[in-house]
Design a protein around this motif. Structure first.
Motif, PDB file in Angstrom:
ATOM      1  N   UNK A   3     -18.175 -22.912 -21.990  1.00  0.00           N
ATOM      2  CA  UNK A   3     -17.981 -23.866 -23.092  1.00  0.00           C
ATOM      3  C   UNK A   3     -16.559 -23.743 -23.628  1.00  0.00           C
ATOM      4  N   UNK A   4     -16.117 -22.505 -23.803  1.00  0.00           N
ATOM      5  CA  UNK A   4     -14.742 -22.276 -24.273  1.00  0.00           C
ATOM      6  C   UNK A   4     -13.721 -22.743 -23.252  1.00  0.00           C
TER       7      UNK A   4
ATOM      8  N   UNK B  50     -10.394 -33.882 -30.230  1.00  0.00           N
ATOM      9  CA  UNK B  50     -10.886 -34.445 -28.974  1.00  0.00           C
ATOM     10  C   UNK B  50     -12.196 -33.816 -28.495  1.00  0.00           C
ATOM     11  N   UNK B  51     -12.881 -34.549 -27.625  1.00  0.00           N
ATOM     12  CA  UNK B  51     -14.158 -34.112 -27.056  1.00  0.00           C
ATOM     13  C   UNK B  51     -13.904 -33.618 -25.629  1.00  0.00           C
ATOM     14  N   UNK B  52     -14.535 -32.519 -25.302  1.00  0.00           N
ATOM     15  CA  UNK B  52     -14.406 -31.981 -23.941  1.00  0.00           C
ATOM     16  C   UNK B  52     -15.130 -32.880 -22.929  1.00  0.00           C
ATOM     17  N   UNK B  53     -14.798 -32.689 -21.668  1.00  0.00           N
ATOM     18  CA  UNK B  53     -15.628 -33.246 -20.586  1.00  0.00           C
ATOM     19  C   UNK B  53     -16.997 -32.575 -20.619  1.00  0.00           C
ATOM     20  N   UNK B  54     -17.961 -33.183 -19.911  1.00  0.00           N
ATOM     21  CA  UNK B  54     -19.259 -32.531 -19.745  1.00  0.00           C
ATOM     22  C   UNK B  54     -19.095 -31.264 -18.916  1.00  0.00           C
ATOM     23  N   UNK B  55     -19.865 -30.249 -19.225  1.00  0.00           N
ATOM     24  CA  UNK B  55     -19.953 -29.102 -18.325  1.00  0.00           C
ATOM     25  C   UNK B  55     -20.764 -29.514 -17.093  1.00  0.00           C
TER      26      UNK B  55
ATOM     27  N   UNK C 259     -18.616 -31.385 -25.972  1.00  0.00           N
ATOM     28  CA  UNK C 259     -19.383 -32.610 -25.726  1.00  0.00           C
ATOM     29  C   UNK C 259     -20.875 -32.384 -25.937  1.00  0.00           C
ATOM     30  N   UNK C 260     -21.510 -33.317 -26.637  1.00  0.00           N
ATOM     31  CA  UNK C 260     -22.952 -33.245 -26.936  1.00  0.00           C
ATOM     32  C   UNK C 260     -23.361 -31.940 -27.617  1.00  0.00           C
TER      33      UNK C 260
ATOM     34  N   UNK D 135     -21.415 -38.806 -29.339  1.00  0.00           N
ATOM     35  CA  UNK D 135     -20.991 -40.144 -28.896  1.00  0.00           C
ATOM     36  C   UNK D 135     -19.941 -40.066 -27.796  1.00  0.00           C
ATOM     37  N   UNK D 136     -19.392 -38.886 -27.580  1.00  0.00           N
ATOM     38  CA  UNK D 136     -18.340 -38.749 -26.575  1.00  0.00           C
ATOM     39  C   UNK D 136     -17.045 -39.423 -26.989  1.00  0.00           C
ATOM     40  N   UNK D 137     -16.796 -39.452 -28.283  1.00  0.00           N
ATOM     41  CA  UNK D 137     -15.578 -40.098 -28.786  1.00  0.00           C
ATOM     42  C   UNK D 137     -14.719 -39.093 -29.545  1.00  0.00           C
TER      43      UNK D 137
END
Lengths: 239, 239, 239, 239
Positions: free
Chosen positions: A147-148, A129-134, A170-171, A109-111
């Protein structure tokens, strides 16, 4: 190569907790533990069923090069993610990755998982927290290491990593860490539990929140100089 | 008739995974496995409790005619659905049908299970889609065979069936397939897991989505020429 | 008094299925089975834990008077609800009452469980409906008998009771019935499963519905003259 | 110090019910039981895993001073919350605290668990309510004792505490109590079950409600002078 049988056993037991605690189906998820003196971490082999896993099958990986030190098995495909965390955060001794349902839901959900109560604050000082998209480039090459890096970019330094030892790629799903393998999987259990509680809390009240002073009090009951939670069972006997 | 005891055992174990993995209550669900050389598939008998199921009770069905080859038991009422899949897709060796809760919820809602993250993309290259409604005529005659035809119409050819080995029959439930019976039930487990994750993700963010390059990366980690996931445990021993 | 040990054993096993199938916590829920020749039904004693329940503890109740025929234990407080069902519907042989979570949610929401797919239609010909509220007078006197009368008012005659052997008492929970005690608890399992599927379907699509011809086809696969579901395992042996 | 081995055993079994009933992960949750004649209550030691817990490890605490009477283990960090309840409500003999998922969701959402049906009314005469927030001062000093005071402020006197033996500490979780340790954990099971049912009911119908006369009838079936629920199994034998 590390010949630390205690480490092998600890990493094995931590891996077995993943299915036992309902944190992942099939072969999803993996735990590693590090021997910093030897410069090696032990990690679950790729694609092996938890029922087939033994201490001997854990794969020793060189912390500096990422190369397998012994045996014919490949490490978890996420091995490079683990390695990057160990390199960045000297205080951590174990890492867990799962696809637990509610943590994944937040990651998809990106939340962020907000701090809505003391269950969360007992273990994590802030939101998970969720990371930004790669970027496409980060996915194309050195994907697992990148990813890390996105998690590290989000979390910051070693002290911050200790304060909230969990993040959501994320995702993808949760990564958690701790002073050893066992603690890292314990944090994975907490991460899933507070994600489930948060999802249900938000269904009842989309603007739910908690007073910061209550959260601080709970975190400090268990962490830092004034902590007063827990016992040393070896002191239990005697009057 | 096939005298392949290994197939009988594999189909039995795959059927037993259905209740073990929580994919169906009572006698719901069924798995089959095919012996293409013999022109026969083995399928769960209709209405038999999983606790009563033995390898001997599995029903051998002729792939060309759909007729029972031996024994006095009727095959699963869904036998003709399985047969149509085997006839259309030569690469598949096993098929699973369940009434798992979250996959059924998407089938009943008439919504595809979207690809929202890597858990899904690790196994399925695209969404798990829902068929169109069957017509009254398709329900009146050859209903079970027509159920498969609607899935085949949705999925397409053998290559497409391998890329996303799962679909939802509208207002019914999931069908999954794979190279053998065991793999088909593994896909049923993944289908239910990603449906649950998707339902919860959409509750947190109704417009959730994932970058295509991340999904492609994960699918290619496990599938195709560049795959690097998994181990052959028979190679584990030795230095 | 009935001396039908087979009935005692069947009612005991049916009661034990309630906690095993996750249909109720603590001592909630009860199953009865009737011996119409003897004019007696056997029912779970009130407030006894499932772990403590034995065949001998089941309470025999006179079908005409509602009085306990033997022993010192009181029957379930819901005994009169069971009795009213037996008196009204001559074809039924067993009754189950639970507080299963999702069926209770519909009962508390005052919403019928709609027929959204084949899982439901395989067992129930129509929605699992909720009764009207009882009046203060109906609650004040003969409350348990009146609970049944509201269900009977909703369901209708014996034929209708066979077609959809389940109903929800408003703000209370599910009652299911069948040709014997085992079948009634099986219907309680289906009732809970389809309620959970419906709740999740409605979360994905508040206006979900299913084509009537598909539902009819599934109901007729298992019920009536043209039914072709199931096997008689005693016929399994021999060529 | 109390030498009541029956109390030790009862408090141990009640603590073990917490993980068995799925009310808390890890070491979360605790149960105590009081010996009023001895002026002592026994409580779970802080941070001890349920699998490691034995009757001998339970910590005896002085009811008046809150000091540990014997042994080297610290009591649960929530010990002072328990003590305050015992001091205020003379009728109670046991207290349970958990972090069960759905009860926590209501606590975090700041919403009472409303009385939506008979499952709730069978045990609790009114809603399971949420306390006000603690002030920064109440969190800074004597936090655990103040947690109890906020609950007591909400619940009221001993009679009210018996009528609804459960409350939710805001952004924290449920506290339940009863005539003994076993009854308090039973109330924790009910509290979680009705919270789950309420959450799902509200998802189906945000304005769900139940007629008061139905709720009153159910509460009075089990409580007070006219109660007719339950059996004394010691009377089961003989004609």
């Amino acid at each position: 190569m590390t010949d630390d049988q205690a480490l092998r056993e600890a990493v094995l037991q931590a891996n077995r907790l993943i299915p036992k605690a309902g944190l992942a189906a099939l072969t999803w998820g993996n735990v590693s533990g590090v021997d910093r003196a030897a410069g090696i971490y032990l990690i679950k082999p790729s694609g092996v069923a938890y029922d087939d896993l033994t201490a001997d099958l854990l794969v020793p990986v060189d912390l500096e090069t990422g190369r397998v030190v012994a045996g014919r098995l490949k490490p978890s495909v996420d091995s490079e993610t683990h390695r990057a965390f160990y390199l960045r955060w000297p205080s951590i001794g174990g890492i867990t990755h799962t696809h637990s349902t509610h943590a994944v839901a937040f990651a998809q959900a990106g939340r962020d998982v907000p701090v809505l109560g003391t269950t969360h604050a007992d273990t994590f000082s802030g939101p998970v927290r969720v990371t930004r998209d790669l970027t496409p480039q980060e996915c194309a090459q050195d994907y697992e290491f990148n990813t890390a890096l996105a998690v590290i970019e989000l979390i910051g330094d070693d002290e911050a990593a200790q304060a909230t030892p969990a993040a959501l790629a994320a995702n993808h799903g949760p990564f958690t860490w701790g002073k050893d393998a066992g603690k890292s999987v314990e944090h994975a259990i907490v991460c899933e539990a507070v994600a489930e509680m948060a999802l249900k809390t938000l269904a009842l009240n989309p603007s739910a929140a908690a007073p910061q002073w209550l959260l601080d009090r709970h975190f400090s009951r268990k962490h830092g100089a004034g902590a007063y939670y827990g016992n040393d069972l070896s002191k239990a006997t005697g009057a």
